[in-house]
Design an enzyme around this catalytic site. Structure first.
Site, PDB file in Angstrom:
ATOM      1  N   ASP A  95       0.822  -1.217   0.000  1.00  0.00           N
ATOM      2  CA  ASP A  95       0.000   0.000   0.000  1.00  0.00           C
ATOM      3  C   ASP A  95       0.856   1.267   0.000  1.00  0.00           C
ATOM      4  OD1 ASP A  95      -2.383   1.380  -0.043  1.00  0.00           O
ATOM      5  OD2 ASP A  95      -2.654   1.341   2.124  1.00  0.00           O
TER       6      ASP A  95
ATOM      7  N   HIS B 248       2.357   3.125  -8.887  1.00  0.00           N
ATOM      8  CA  HIS B 248       2.179   1.683  -9.148  1.00  0.00           C
ATOM      9  C   HIS B 248       3.387   1.152  -9.914  1.00  0.00           C
ATOM     10  CE1 HIS B 248      -1.760   2.033  -7.532  1.00  0.00           C
ATOM     11  NE2 HIS B 248      -2.307   2.640  -8.569  1.00  0.00           N
TER      12      HIS B 248
ATOM     13  N   LEU C 222       9.886 -21.127  -3.930  1.00  0.00           N
ATOM     14  CA  LEU C 222       8.999 -20.182  -3.240  1.00  0.00           C
ATOM     15  C   LEU C 222       7.614 -20.261  -3.856  1.00  0.00           C
ATOM     16  CD1 LEU C 222       8.487 -17.587  -1.429  1.00  0.00           C
ATOM     17  CD2 LEU C 222       9.191 -16.253  -3.427  1.00  0.00           C
TER      18      LEU C 222
HETATM   19  C1  IPE Z   1      -5.501  -2.647  -0.113  1.00  0.00           C
HETATM   20  O1  IPE Z   1      -5.158  -1.313  -0.264  1.00  0.00           O
HETATM   21  C2  IPE Z   1      -5.551  -3.343  -1.438  1.00  0.00           C
HETATM   22  C3  IPE Z   1      -4.281  -3.583  -2.094  1.00  0.00           C
HETATM   23  C4  IPE Z   1      -3.107  -3.267  -1.629  1.00  0.00           C
HETATM   24  C5  IPE Z   1      -4.357  -4.258  -3.376  1.00  0.00           C
HETATM   25  P1  IPE Z   1      -6.257  -0.177  -0.446  1.00  0.00           P
HETATM   26  O2  IPE Z   1      -5.505   1.084  -0.635  1.00  0.00           O
HETATM   27  O3  IPE Z   1      -7.215  -0.553  -1.488  1.00  0.00           O
HETATM   28  O4  IPE Z   1      -7.007  -0.207   0.962  1.00  0.00           O
HETATM   29  P2  IPE Z   1      -7.769   0.959   1.740  1.00  0.00           P
HETATM   30  O5  IPE Z   1      -8.767   1.537   0.796  1.00  0.00           O
HETATM   31  O6  IPE Z   1      -6.751   1.959   2.158  1.00  0.00           O
HETATM   32  O7  IPE Z   1      -8.390   0.275   2.928  1.00  0.00           O
HETATM   33  C1  IPE Z   2      -1.674   0.153  -3.330  1.00  0.00           C
HETATM   34  O1  IPE Z   2      -1.400   1.517  -3.406  1.00  0.00           O
HETATM   35  C2  IPE Z   2      -1.871  -0.456  -4.685  1.00  0.00           C
HETATM   36  C3  IPE Z   2      -3.220  -0.949  -4.942  1.00  0.00           C
HETATM   37  C4  IPE Z   2      -4.250  -0.826  -4.160  1.00  0.00           C
HETATM   38  C5  IPE Z   2      -3.408  -1.603  -6.223  1.00  0.00           C
HETATM   39  P1  IPE Z   2      -2.581   2.573  -3.425  1.00  0.00           P
HETATM   40  O2  IPE Z   2      -2.945   2.845  -4.831  1.00  0.00           O
HETATM   41  O3  IPE Z   2      -3.692   2.133  -2.555  1.00  0.00           O
HETATM   42  O4  IPE Z   2      -1.860   3.837  -2.818  1.00  0.00           O
HETATM   43  P2  IPE Z   2      -2.469   4.868  -1.778  1.00  0.00           P
HETATM   44  O5  IPE Z   2      -2.935   4.078  -0.594  1.00  0.00           O
HETATM   45  O6  IPE Z   2      -3.595   5.570  -2.465  1.00  0.00           O
HETATM   46  O7  IPE Z   2      -1.344   5.762  -1.446  1.00  0.00           O
HETATM   47 MG    MG Z   3      -4.071   2.398  -0.588  1.00  0.00          MG
END
Ligand code: IPE
Ligand code: IPE
Ligand code: MG
Length: 260
Positions: free
Chosen positions: A41, A58, A153
């Site tokens: 995240d 990303h 793995l």
């Molecule tokens: C969780 O992150 C999902 C992934 C990392 C794929 P999100 O960014 O979607 O979660 P919330 O919205 O902060 O809970």
């Molecule tokens: C996690 O990073 C990746 C996915 C959920 C695919 P985010 O896109 O949620 O990044 P933030 O949380 O908005 O910074």
């Molecule tokens: Mg996120």
């Protein structure tokens, strides 16, 4: 400030300093977590902090992902599961969703051979509903087939995954067997999860300073140790993995019992 990190092939990544070396973190290799799961995240915030479009975050996450795989291989971790796309991530703007789908396809195409040569067995969990393009579903099946005999793995990618969806799907599948409700046990239900071979998670890592599961592996996390860091996913590296494992090794797991 480093804006770009080169994506390094796994064998070159592994040939660099070993995972435990950067901070001389004394990891006990006889007490490793068997299954590590990562909520990757903070990509969007990483990009926003640099006035870049979210998708640039990303893209930079790929480096952290392969650093994590290399670290897991280095240490001899048996199972690594990463959260790539949740059942709730469809709520994001269509352009970002499209990017994430294409990017997952792209990573699979570009890097599955390398994962294969590193002895990684690629697996997937999640719903393969109509929203997941056929091309991606086919790529997932191909990567699974290509790497199925690898033993170093077990690397699971959770795509269009939701913990609640998984439990609902498991219940549906179990009920279809015609079992009498009072005969249902936890073990039985676990055999109907997306990957019945997957062991419970020992260590869950979440980056970006958020302290929640966001619907990740709800069943499998029951007695997992959780490790949180403020580091945003694109900045995550093998030193962080080592820190998380070191912390894990200094905890007492009681599973509801008492310490002897
Ligand atoms: C969780 O992150 C999902 C992934 C990392 C794929 P999100 O960014 O979607 O979660 P919330 O919205 O902060 O809970
Ligand atoms: C996690 O990073 C990746 C996915 C959920 C695919 P985010 O896109 O949620 O990044 P933030 O949380 O908005 O910074
Ligand atoms: Mg996120």
């Amino acid at each position: 400030m480093r804006l770009h990190k080169e994506n390094v092939p796994i064998h070159r990544e592994r040939a660099r300093t070993g995972v435990t070396c950067p901070l001389m973190i004394p990891i006990d290799r006889s007490a490793l977590p068997r299954h590590i799961a990562c909520v990757m995240d903070g990509n969007g915030r990483w990009a926003e902090q640099r006035d870049l479009p979210r998708v640039e975050g990303h893209k930079m996450g790929e480096h952290a992902l392969f650093e994590t795989v290399a670290g897991a291989l280095d240490l001899g971790i048996e199972w690594l599961t990463v959260y790539a796309f949740s059942t709730e991530n469809w709520k994001r703007p269509p352009d970002e969703v499209k990017f994430l789908i294409n990017f997952n396809e792209d990573i699979l195409l570009r890097r599955q051979q390398e994962l294969h040569e590193s002895g990684v067995q690629i697996r997937f969990i999640g719903r393969t509903d109509w929203r997941v393009p056929k091309r991606l579903t086919r790529l997932m099946a191909d990567a699974t087939e290509l790497t199925k005999n690898n033993t170093k793995l077990k690397f699971t990618i959770a795509f269009n995954y939701g913990g609640r969806a998984e439990i609902v799907d498991a219940v549906k599948s179990l009920v279809k067997t015609g079992i009498a409700p009072d005969k249902i046990t936890e073990k039985m239900l676990a055999r109907h999860l997306y990957d019945p071979q997957m062991p419970d998670v020992d260590l869950m890592i979440r980056t970006s300073g958020e302290y929640r599961t966001s619907n990740f592996l709800l069943w499998e996390l029951a007695y997992s140790e959780m490790w949180f860091t403020d580091t945003l996913w694109p900045d995550f590296d093998r030193t962080d993995i080592a820190k998380a494992i070191y912390d894990f090794q200094n905890r007492t797991r009681r599973y509801g019992g008492v310490t002897a």
